[in-house]
Design a protein around this motif. Structure first.
Motif, PDB file in Angstrom:
ATOM      1  N   LEU A  63       3.028   9.916  -2.344  1.00  9.70           N
ATOM      2  CA  LEU A  63       2.023   8.990  -1.817  1.00  9.70           C
ATOM      3  C   LEU A  63       1.387   9.541  -0.545  1.00  9.70           C
ATOM      4  CD1 LEU A  63       0.578   6.337  -2.135  1.00  9.70           C
ATOM      5  CD2 LEU A  63       2.480   5.186  -0.988  1.00  9.70           C
ATOM      6  N   THR A  64       2.165  10.235   0.264  1.00 15.15           N
ATOM      7  CA  THR A  64       1.624  10.856   1.472  1.00 15.15           C
ATOM      8  C   THR A  64       0.567  11.891   1.108  1.00 15.15           C
ATOM      9  OG1 THR A  64       3.773  10.571   2.559  1.00 15.15           O
ATOM     10  CG2 THR A  64       2.217  12.053   3.605  1.00 15.15           C
ATOM     11  N   ARG A 123      -1.743   0.703  -7.642  1.00 17.90           N
ATOM     12  CA  ARG A 123      -0.867   1.412  -6.694  1.00 17.90           C
ATOM     13  C   ARG A 123      -0.134   0.457  -5.765  1.00 17.90           C
ATOM     14  NH1 ARG A 123      -3.716   5.274  -2.497  1.00 17.90           N
ATOM     15  NH2 ARG A 123      -4.335   6.299  -4.432  1.00 17.90           N
ATOM     16  N   ASP A 124      -0.865  -0.465  -5.143  1.00 16.43           N
ATOM     17  CA  ASP A 124      -0.248  -1.357  -4.170  1.00 16.43           C
ATOM     18  C   ASP A 124       0.850  -2.196  -4.799  1.00 16.43           C
ATOM     19  OD1 ASP A 124      -1.937  -0.351  -2.266  1.00 16.43           O
ATOM     20  OD2 ASP A 124      -3.360  -2.009  -2.359  1.00 16.43           O
ATOM     21  N   GLU A 159      -2.663  10.102  -0.219  1.00 14.85           N
ATOM     22  CA  GLU A 159      -3.478   9.516   0.846  1.00 14.85           C
ATOM     23  C   GLU A 159      -4.130  10.602   1.704  1.00 14.85           C
ATOM     24  OE1 GLU A 159      -1.434   6.571   3.103  1.00 14.85           O
ATOM     25  OE2 GLU A 159      -1.110   5.244   1.378  1.00 14.85           O
ATOM     26  N   ARG A 208       2.386  11.411   7.722  1.00 16.00           N
ATOM     27  CA  ARG A 208       0.992  11.344   7.272  1.00 16.00           C
ATOM     28  C   ARG A 208       0.117  12.295   8.089  1.00 16.00           C
ATOM     29  NH1 ARG A 208       0.382   6.406   8.317  1.00 16.00           N
ATOM     30  NH2 ARG A 208       0.524   5.445   6.253  1.00 16.00           N
ATOM     31  N   SER A 223       4.654   7.729   9.653  1.00 11.15           N
ATOM     32  CA  SER A 223       3.684   8.209  10.640  1.00 11.15           C
ATOM     33  C   SER A 223       4.401   8.826  11.822  1.00 11.15           C
ATOM     34  CB  SER A 223       2.810   7.042  11.115  1.00 11.15           C
ATOM     35  OG  SER A 223       3.597   6.120  11.856  1.00 11.15           O
ATOM     36  N   GLU A 250      -7.166  11.710  -0.252  1.00  7.30           N
ATOM     37  CA  GLU A 250      -8.189  10.671  -0.214  1.00  7.30           C
ATOM     38  C   GLU A 250      -8.892  10.644   1.135  1.00  7.30           C
ATOM     39  OE1 GLU A 250      -6.376   7.478  -3.461  1.00  7.30           O
ATOM     40  OE2 GLU A 250      -5.942   7.230  -1.318  1.00  7.30           O
ATOM     41  N   ALA A 251      -8.129  10.923   2.219  1.00  7.18           N
ATOM     42  CA  ALA A 251      -8.739  10.952   3.551  1.00  7.18           C
ATOM     43  C   ALA A 251      -9.772  12.070   3.667  1.00  7.18           C
ATOM     44  CB  ALA A 251      -7.659  11.127   4.618  1.00  7.18           C
ATOM     45  N   GLU A 291       6.170   3.879   1.449  1.00  7.87           N
ATOM     46  CA  GLU A 291       4.941   4.051   2.210  1.00  7.87           C
ATOM     47  C   GLU A 291       5.057   5.302   3.069  1.00  7.87           C
ATOM     48  OE1 GLU A 291       6.989   1.539   2.509  1.00  7.87           O
ATOM     49  OE2 GLU A 291       6.017  -0.326   1.865  1.00  7.87           O
TER      50      GLU A 291
END
Length: 572
Positions: A453-454, A541-542, A457, A419, A556, A460-461, A553
């Protein structure tokens, strides 16, 4: 009866040398195991060493008092056993018919696995016995022995790393053996052993004999199931270059009778094939192709038939003719060659393995028309570069290699695809820049959904709507995911469609893409990746992530295990 304190000299030099040799041997075994078997088995070396040290405690609890009455002989004998046992036990363990790939269906392999553990723990048992006897011998001077032990261990751990920059692992094993023999001589001298002259003479004779022994006796022999032995079994194959560092042993194989030709994901409709290539192997596993100098420039046209070429066509649709490109990791030079083929104005590469750079830019330069000529090379890890730089690149081109698989790769960290890595890559880009990640397809899909998904996100960040900033295509065996800082406009979308149509690639995602458009050329029963991307961009999504058969997921920097995707509940 315990000897009176001070009766013998404190063998601080012997303890320091022995600790250095034992720690060096432990670190070296991780490299030897990676070469012979696979990286994930190298992790067992720590427990293997602890087994030897633990067994020493049990042994000394039973026989320690008797050995203390004969301290000079017992201490020196254990040091000698380590010196002789380190190479012999490694040779014995390597000779056992253990097949790591057959553990699941051949129970006998578990016995061979246990035998390897027991055999390789013996040198650590001997080293632990000697150090414990020295600590036990004279409590009034325990601090001297303990200090020598710690200093020696630190020097050994650092020393073996430095040594592996200079010599291959097999020769490092010979050096560890030499250090053990020198330690034996020091033990006999410092403990005033009755026959110390004979022992010291024997140790030095062993040192002289050691350097006359064939290198093959110390060279690790890879499992026959690894890529390098299989490549060398083909007629005409030969090793033309080899370099070694603590990061791995790099081997280059040439075969003029059956040339390597590898272009993962290349369009099946391409009329071109790659020029003859060399095979690059890391720790006996195939790392990829190194393309030889083409007879004419047209032979490099295959680089435009790869899914990774999509990013250059999208930039061209935005009017970026000569992009500035950053490539995390030199790889085998293919990504660099592709950037040069598209006339990149500036190419920068971050590579932390000096042996790989020397191999590609020096050893093979005459054969490959050095693709790194004019390239800015940063001798550091990719994440070290991305953490200290911001903006300026039109493209960050990431290749995820062979893709890995659960079991073999699940314990290998992949910090270039976490991520945090995605956030740093996007921070490198100009306002019209692209991040492109190319990864092999897997069945069933697990890593690509995680990368999707990475990317979502990461966008979105930054406060960007992912649905308008993503493009993804798939070929027969490979997929490329493109993340754009600017929204995907009509021109860029049209370029993506034309690129895919002309090469027979399937669109996985594009703003406005319909489901029936996602499965036209490389037909699958269902467009699974399209459905996954659609679900990840939706409101549920979840629910989709939690209900997926694998863990998808984002990983990290704390837990960077991209290929550790198995859910235990799926086994039931």
């Amino acid at each position: 009866m315990k000897p009176a304190p001070g009766r013998y000299h404190v063998p601080w030099l012997a303890v320091a040398l022995l600790s250095a040799a034992a720690l060096g041997y432990e670190v070296l075994l991780t490299r030897l195991f990676a070469i012979i078997y696979w990286d994930h088995l190298a992790h067992m070396v720590i427990s293997l060493a602890l087994l030897g040290y633990g067994a020493s405690g049990a042994f000394l609890a039973l026989a320690g008092h008797r050995l203390q009455t004969r301290f000079p002989a017992a201490f020196t004998a254990n040091v000698a056993l380590f010196a002789v046992g380190a190479p012999l036990c490694f040779a014995a363990a390597q000779a056992l018919p253990f097949n790591a790939l057959a553990l699941a269906w051949e129970p006998l392999n578990w016995l061979w696995f246990a035998a390897i553990y027991l055999v390789l723990s013996l040198p650590f048992l001997a080293a632990a016995n000697a150090i414990a006897l020295a600590l036990w011998h004279d409590a009034t001077r325990l601090h001297q022995v303990y200090a020598a032990d710690l200093l020696g261990a630190g020097a050994g751990a650092l020393g073996i790393v430095a040594l592996l920059f200079l010599v291959p692992p097999g020769e490092a094993l010979r050096t560890i053996t030499a250090l053990g023999l020198a330690c034996t001589a020091a033990a006999a001298w410092q403990t005033a052993l009755a026959r110390r002259v004979q022992v010291i003479a024997a140790a030095f004779a062993g040192l002289l004999l050691l350097w006359t022994l064939p290198a093959a006796w110390f060279t690790p022999q890879p499992s026959v199931f690894k890529s390098l032995p299989q490549a060398l079994s083909a007629q005409g194959a030969e090793v033309i270059a080899e370099r070694s560092t603590p990061l791995g042993v790099l081997t280059v194989v040439r075969n003029d009778l059956i040339p390597f030709r590898m272009a993962p994901g290349m369009s099946l409709g391409s009329g071109r094939q790659p020029p003859p290539q060399l095979g690059l192997f890391r720790d006996s596993e195939l790392a990829g192709p190194v393309t030889l100098e083409p007879v004419d420039a047209d032979q490099l046209g295959y680089l435009d038939a790869l899914p990774s070429a999509l990013a250059y066509h999208l930039l061209d649709a935005r009017g970026v003719q000569r992009p500035r490109v950053f490539i995390p990791g030199a790889g085998t030079g293919e990504m660099v060659r592709q950037a040069g083929q598209f006339d990149a104005a500036r190419i920068e590469v971050a590579e932390h393995d000096p042996a790989l750079l020397q191999l590609l830019t020096r050893d093979l330069a005459a054969l490959t028309a050095d693709p790194f000529e004019g390239v800015i090379i940063h001798p550091m890890a990719a994440r070290a570069f991305t953490a200290g730089n911001h903006g300026g690149f039109d493209l960050v081109q990431v290749s995820a290699g062979d893709g890995g698989s659960a079991g073999l790769k699940s314990l290998v960290p992949t910090r270039d695809l976490t991520r945090e890595a995605f956030a740093e890559y996007l921070d490198l880009l100009s306002p019209h820049g692209l991040l492109a990640v190319t990864h092999p397809l897997q069945a069933p899909p697990r890593t690509l959904p995680r990368l999707m998904l990475t990317a979502i996100e990461a966008l979105e960040a930054l406060g960007l709507p992912p649905a308008r900033h993503l493009v993804m295509i798939r070929a027969f065996r490979t997929a490329t995911l493109v993340v754009s800082i600017a929204p995907i406009d009509r021109e860029v979308a049209a370029a993506a469609r034309e690129f895919s149509r002309a090469r027979g690639f399937d669109l996985v995602y594009l703003p406005g893409l319909e489901r029936e458009e996602a499965n036209r050329y490389n037909l699958l029963p269902e467009p699974a990746l399209f459905d996954t991307m659609d679900a990840l961009l939706g409101q549920a999504r979840d629910t989709h992530v939690n209900g997926f058969d694998f863990r998808i997921e984002p990983v990290s920097d704390v837990r960077p295990f991209l290929y550790h995707a198995l859910r235990l509940e799926t086994l039931t």
